[in-house]
Write an enzyme that holds these catalytic residues in place. Structure first.
Site, mmCIF file in Angstrom:
data_model
loop_
_atom_site.group_PDB
_atom_site.id
_atom_site.type_symbol
_atom_site.label_atom_id
_atom_site.label_comp_id
_atom_site.label_asym_id
_atom_site.label_seq_id
_atom_site.Cartn_x
_atom_site.Cartn_y
_atom_site.Cartn_z
ATOM 1 N N CYS A 55 0.850 -1.193 0.000
ATOM 2 C CA CYS A 55 0.000 0.000 0.000
ATOM 3 C C CYS A 55 0.882 1.237 0.000
ATOM 4 C CB CYS A 55 -0.937 0.019 1.208
ATOM 5 S SG CYS A 55 -0.106 0.423 2.764
ATOM 6 N N CYS B 22 3.441 1.730 2.684
ATOM 7 C CA CYS B 22 4.735 1.065 2.503
ATOM 8 C C CYS B 22 5.699 1.961 1.741
ATOM 9 C CB CYS B 22 4.557 -0.250 1.744
ATOM 10 S SG CYS B 22 3.533 -1.463 2.592
ATOM 11 N N ASP C 37 16.765 20.562 -32.792
ATOM 12 C CA ASP C 37 17.545 19.354 -33.078
ATOM 13 C C ASP C 37 19.046 19.604 -33.154
ATOM 14 O OD1 ASP C 37 17.686 20.721 -35.527
ATOM 15 O OD2 ASP C 37 17.862 18.837 -36.632
ATOM 16 N N ASP D 150 12.374 25.501 -33.794
ATOM 17 C CA ASP D 150 13.571 25.830 -34.555
ATOM 18 C C ASP D 150 13.258 25.570 -36.030
ATOM 19 O OD1 ASP D 150 16.396 26.223 -35.175
ATOM 20 O OD2 ASP D 150 16.417 24.040 -35.478
ATOM 21 N N ASP E 125 20.562 24.607 -30.205
ATOM 22 C CA ASP E 125 19.242 24.624 -29.575
ATOM 23 C C ASP E 125 19.298 24.188 -28.111
ATOM 24 O OD1 ASP E 125 17.964 25.331 -31.987
ATOM 25 O OD2 ASP E 125 17.964 23.239 -32.636
#
Length: 744
Positions: free
Chosen positions: A20, A23, A632, A433, A636
């Site tokens: 539970c 725990c 990419d 971009d 960036d």
């Protein structure tokens, strides 16, 4: 001596014995109190913990053992079939325990209903009911031993959890029933009722609920098991001229491997001989096979098709792209939004509060309830204990997060930072971009024009000679154009790359500048008479590159980078989601707007130097926008970090990918829209689970305590309470699994 920072490591453990949310709190407390542990994130849904620590794994395991939980380091690659077998065995054991307890419970209920069992107080009754007590005890030990052991361990560590509530409820029912057998004659008639059937039926329902939960959870982890299953167990290695099949753990860096048609690739590497097409859909979501030839990279887990080739292993074991994806998915699945942290705080005090409510309920019914007040007090207190287990509360968030992150991975979206899943749906602005994101990132020279004494061939020769040492995409297109037209290169000296501007160099004792208008302005080179022509080129979506020799403009090279075929559709989807879409580029205003128009983008921030991209994101944030940045390239990376959520296209550089919160493995902008839709669905699903679990406990506790009895004469049966408690967790798990099929 190794410093602490150098020895800091992140280890994922699988933990057994957690039943539970209480725990979860116990495990976190045990670990955070340990010197050398920097961070702990426990996932109740898949019983795992991600721990950042300077300690070794054995020390962590010892601490967890002392806290009452068995654990082991979670391996990156585990046989999915073995995992499924273990899950199936656990399911069967729980179902057997439920069946045994349920069978006895039903028999006892039928026996009493049809008056088959003798009355207590008679000689036969005393003997039969004593046997029933022993049989019930045996069944409770078989079907509920794990609950009683868990409760005992928690008691030793001064904690309370779900096991505590079940043990108290069913244990009290059995003890009270034994008292009734022995003291039947002196108890009031209405209080002399045995609850053996309630004790065993409660265990039957709880075990049955746990079994259903186990099966549903196994579906939740299907995505990561699918990723793990991509890894082959062996590979064909070329050693001393011989081809040998060896386990993948025995493959070393730099070894040569043979891949035959229809085989999975075992490790990351670079092809050195042969040609083929490789199906990378499992990793990138790209349906079309990718043609591979010498010099190209291949990834572990992808499927070779018709050809055969040799490749050199460049990344093995935990360093392969597949292993890193699995590690990232696991880390994201263990993330906790604020809602989950709130649930953990509630669960930490929930069980002690419930025990207090049960005691209070008992006292109120005993002192003010109708006769037999003791019987009513006992039943209501037991019902409160059984119905209040906070399992559903603990499962509400991690189940949805696990399913969503796994679903994303199967779609080619790698969520590296779990918080991104929770933030993406609330973004208000997406910044794209241009090069390699909106466009293909493969610019081509479309025109060369002479504006001075040099002819076009000489312009290309000088420009390509200058750009031969540059890694910029525009430079590569000029060099490729020269190669295509068989233009030889000249030796250059004094080469200098000017970020965001272009390059300068000396060619044949002549000072050369090659770049944009800003570069010419910086060197006071006049080009006013060419402005209209430059604007015309830029207006066609082409990038004009100016060549100046000894301070005089000699030519223009027009370069075009076509937009991706799905960019316009992706932008339309983002707008439909209510997002403000902006293109961010270093290009001039005219070229940038021309490209943006093709993609359907209305807002453009142009002529931005790489080092200023992060500032542009920050400026939008200061306007109150929640910004997602998609890029990419290396330039960036700062902007990806600055953004609320950074999306890196998997076709980009390692630096951009490492800086991002989300990696789009196949490089499609459509996936950004999908990620945002997934985030919104996941957030709604988490709220459904959380509110459902919370209101279940809020409503069920008063009903269990008997608040409806004075008005409607309704008193909840402890067995019904057990069923409701078990099914509340199952409901949460099933609702989370809806994310596996939802469209967004």
């Amino acid at each position: 001596m190794v410093s602490q920072a150098q020895s800091l490591q992140t280890i994922t453990f699988t933990i057994s014995g957690m039943r539970c949310a209480g725990c979860v709190n116990a495990v976190e407390q045990a670990l955070t109190a340990l010197a050398g542990v920097h961070s702990v994130c426990v996932n109740f849904a898949d019983h795992s913990a991600v721990i950042t620590t300077t300690l070794n794994a054995e020390r962590i395991i010892d601490v967890l053992k002392h806290a009452g939980y068995d654990s082991a380091v979670m391996e990156t690659f585990v046989d999915p079939k073995e995992h499924e077998r273990q899950e199936w065995l656990r399911y069967r054991v729980l179902m057997k325990k439920a069946a045994v307890a349920g069978t006895l419970g039903v028999l006892l209920m039928l026996g009493e209903h049809w008056s088959i069992l003798p009355k207590m107080g008679t000689v036969l009754g005393q003997w039969i009911w004593a046997e029933v007590a022993l049989l019930s005890l045996a069944v409770m030990i078989y079907s509920g031993q794990h609950f009683y052991q868990g409760a005992y361990t928690s008691l030793l560590h001064r904690q309370a959890n779900m096991d505590t509530l079940i043990a108290l409820g069913t244990g009290a029912a059995w003890v009270y029933s034994c008292i009734v057998i022995d003291y039947f004659a002196v108890l009031p008639p209405l209080a002399s009722y045995a609850y053996f059937e309630a004790a065993v039926v409660i265990l039957a329902f709880v075990n049955f609920g746990s079994a259903l939960e186990t099966r549903a959870k196994s579906k939740t982890s299907e995505a990561i098991r699918h990723l793990i299953g991509l890894q082959p167990r062996s590979a064909r290695v070329v050693r001393n001229g011989e081809e040998l099949d060896v386990p993948i753990e025995h493959i070393g860096l730099g070894e040569t491997l043979r891949v035959r048609p229809g085989e999975k690739i075992a490790v990351d590497g670079q092809i050195i001989e042969g040609y083929s097409a490789v199906d990378e859909a499992m990793l990138t979501g790209e349906s079309l096979p990718v043609e591979k030839q010498p010099g190209m990279m291949v990834s572990a887990g992808t499927m070779n098709q018709t050809g055969s080739f040799l490749f050199i292993a460049t990344r093995i074991g935990r360093d392969t792209a597949l292993a890193q994806i699995i590690a990232s998915v696991r880390q994201a699945q263990n993330s906790k939004p604020e809602l989950a942290k709130l649930a953990d705080k509630i669960s930490a005090v929930f069980v002690p509060v419930v025990v207090g409510i049960a005691v209070l309920t008992f006292m109120v019914w005993y002192l003010f309830g109708p006769e037999p007040s003791f019987g009513y007090a006992f039943v209501t207190a037991m019902t409160v204990l059984v119905i209040a287990c906070p399992c559903a509360l603990g499962l509400a968030t991690p189940m949805s997060v696990m399913v969503a992150v796994g679903r994303a991975a199967q779609s080619g979206i790698l969520i590296r930072q779990g918080e991104a899943l929770h933030i993406a749906g609330s973004l208000t602005c997406i910044v794209l971009d241009k090069t390699g994101t909106v466009t293909e990132g493969k610019p081509q020279v479309v025109a060369v024009e002479s504006l001075g004494k040099l002819d076009e061939r000489r312009i290309v020769q000088i420009a390509a000679s200058c750009e031969a040492g540059s890694e910029h995409a525009l430079a590569a297109s000029i060099v490729a154009y020269a190669e295509c037209h068989q233009v030889g290169l000249e030796k250059i000296t004094e080469f200098n790359a000017l970020v965001g501007l272009g390059v300068s160099a000396t060619v044949a004792n002549q000072r050369v500048l090659l770049g944009n208008k800003a570069l010419m302005d910086a060197h006071a080179i006049k080009f006013t008479r060419h402005n209209n022509h430059l604007e015309k080129i830029a207006g066609q979506g082409q990038t004009p590159v100016l060549l100046a020799v000894n301070g005089v403009i000699e030519g223009i090279i027009a370069i075009a980078d076509p937009i991706k075929k799905d960019s316009a559709a992706a932008v339309a989807q983002l707008k439909a989601q209510g997002l403000r879409v902006i293109m961010l580029t270093g290009d001039n205003q005219i070229t940038a707007h021309a490209m943006a128009k093709q993609a359907g983008i209305d807002e453009v921030i142009a002529h931005v130097l790489p080092q200023d991209k992060a500032q542009a994101i920050q400026a939008l944030q200061q306007q109150g926008e929640k910004v997602g940045m998609v890029g990419d390239g290396i330039n960036d990376a700062p902007a990806l970090v600055q953004a609320n959520v950074g999306f890196a296209l998997g076709t980009g550089t390692d630096v951009a990918i490492a800086s991002a919160d989300v990696v789009i493995l196949q490089g499609s902008l459509i996936k950004v829209s999908e990620m945002i839709g997934l985030s919104k669905c996941a957030a709604a699903n988490i709220k459904q689970n959380f509110m459902g679990a919370f209101f279940y406990n809020v409503i069920s506790l008063p009903v269990a305590a008997g608040v409806l009895y004075p008005l409607f004469g309704v008193l909840l049966n402890p067995m019904i309470a057990g069923a409701a408690m078990a099914l509340s967790s199952v409901t949460v798990v099933l609702n989370a699994n809806r994310l596996r099929w939802m469209k967004w």
